[in-house]
Design a protein around this motif. Structure first.
Motif: not given
Length: 316
Positions: A250-259
């Protein structure tokens, strides 16, 4: 002159003089006689209706059905697998115990649990279990599990939207191990998810192994089947859900995820990852940063990590 022609067929062969000859014994005459009315379909050998009637009669006699011939029906064999399924609350329909089987605490617990939950307990001849067990390793006990009742993707989304919390759904892409499916269902139940979507083909299904791994969560979390996973995800995206892919690349990490809003987490397999079409329909593809030398996590473990992080965001 008539009678003197030597052409082929004009002269009778020797020994063919007209007169008394040996007859057919009435075979031809009886062959022309009627054979009576055509029997009903369920009485004709090899007719589908006759096979269905035979199967119904076999069930009424208490014989276990062959899972290889009955689509969706599964037979769990062996004392450990059976008792684990019963502990997990698998919705079984019948427990078969071979006549003359030596009892132990696993067999006793299986019979007691089945009796307490209303599962039919049937004693059958040992050869009936030998017939459905290819290797004969049934240990005198078998558990019959009916086909799982899958939800429709649209019904799954409608039920998720009816909840006070924003919808949180999980879709599986290239997940072929039923143990991973069961573990993901268990994580969805633990972290407030509303359901799981799987493809109709080339995917693990809700079998006894998945039931056992989910520790009974499959009874609380609905699982839907989609004929086309990509089309179903597009439909959910049009309904306002964020499509988030989970892949080691993936190109982003879960630290940057807004869900904290309506979200669909699409989990790819550990080996193949997300398929190309599914990846193209994701709004974001996230990965989990690894602190050690391990390159990737098991699909079920990775899904549990991300679902736990989404649950943390929603609590805050």
């Amino acid at each position: 002159m008539a009678g003197n022609s030597r052409r082929r067929g004009a002269v009778r062969k020797p020994g063919t003089k007209k007169g008394p000859t040996v007859g057919s014994g009435g075979v031809r005459r009886r062959g022309l006689e009627g054979k009576g009315a055509t029997p009903p379909a369920h009485q004709r050998p090899n007719h589908p209706a006759a096979k269905r009637a035979a199967k119904t009669a076999r069930q009424q006699q208490g014989k276990p059905r062959n899972a290889s011939k009955d689509s969706g029906v599964e037979i769990v064999l062996g004392r450990n697998p059976v008792v684990e399924c019963l502990r997990a609350g698998v919705p079984a329909t019948a427990l078969y115990v071979a006549l003359g089987t030596d009892s132990d605490e696993r067999l006793t617990e299986s019979v007691q649990t089945a009796a307490d939950t209303g599962i039919a307990i049937l004693e059958v001849p040992r050869h009936d279990l030998d017939r459905i067990a290819a290797n004969g390793m049934h240990q005198g006990i078998a558990l019959q599990i009916p086909p799982y009742d899958y939800a429709h993707p649209d019904d799954l989304l409608a039920a998720a939207k009816s909840d006070a919390m924003p919808p949180l759904l999980v879709a599986l892409d290239n997940i072929s191990d039923p143990r991973n499916l069961g573990a993901i269902v268990r994580s969805v139940a633990a972290f407030g998810g509303h359901g799981v979507l799987i493809p109709q083909r080339r995917s693990a299904s809700v079998t006894a192994v998945a039931w056992r791994t989910s520790a009974g969560a499959a009874a609380r979390v609905p699982v839907a089947r989609a004929p086309n996973l990509t089309r179903a995800l597009k439909s959910w995206a049009d309904a306002g859900l964020q499509i988030v892919g989970l892949d080691a690349g993936g190109d982003t990490t879960i630290d940057e995820l807004e869900a904290d809003g309506p979200t669909v987490l699409v989990v790819g397999s550990e080996g193949k990852g997300l398929s190309r079409l599914v990846r193209e329909n994701c709004d974001a593809v996230v990965s989990i940063p690894m602190a050690g030398p391990t390159e990737s996590l098991n699909a079920a473990v990775a899904a549990g990590v991300v679902l736990a992080d989404i649950a943390r965001q929603r609590r805050s």
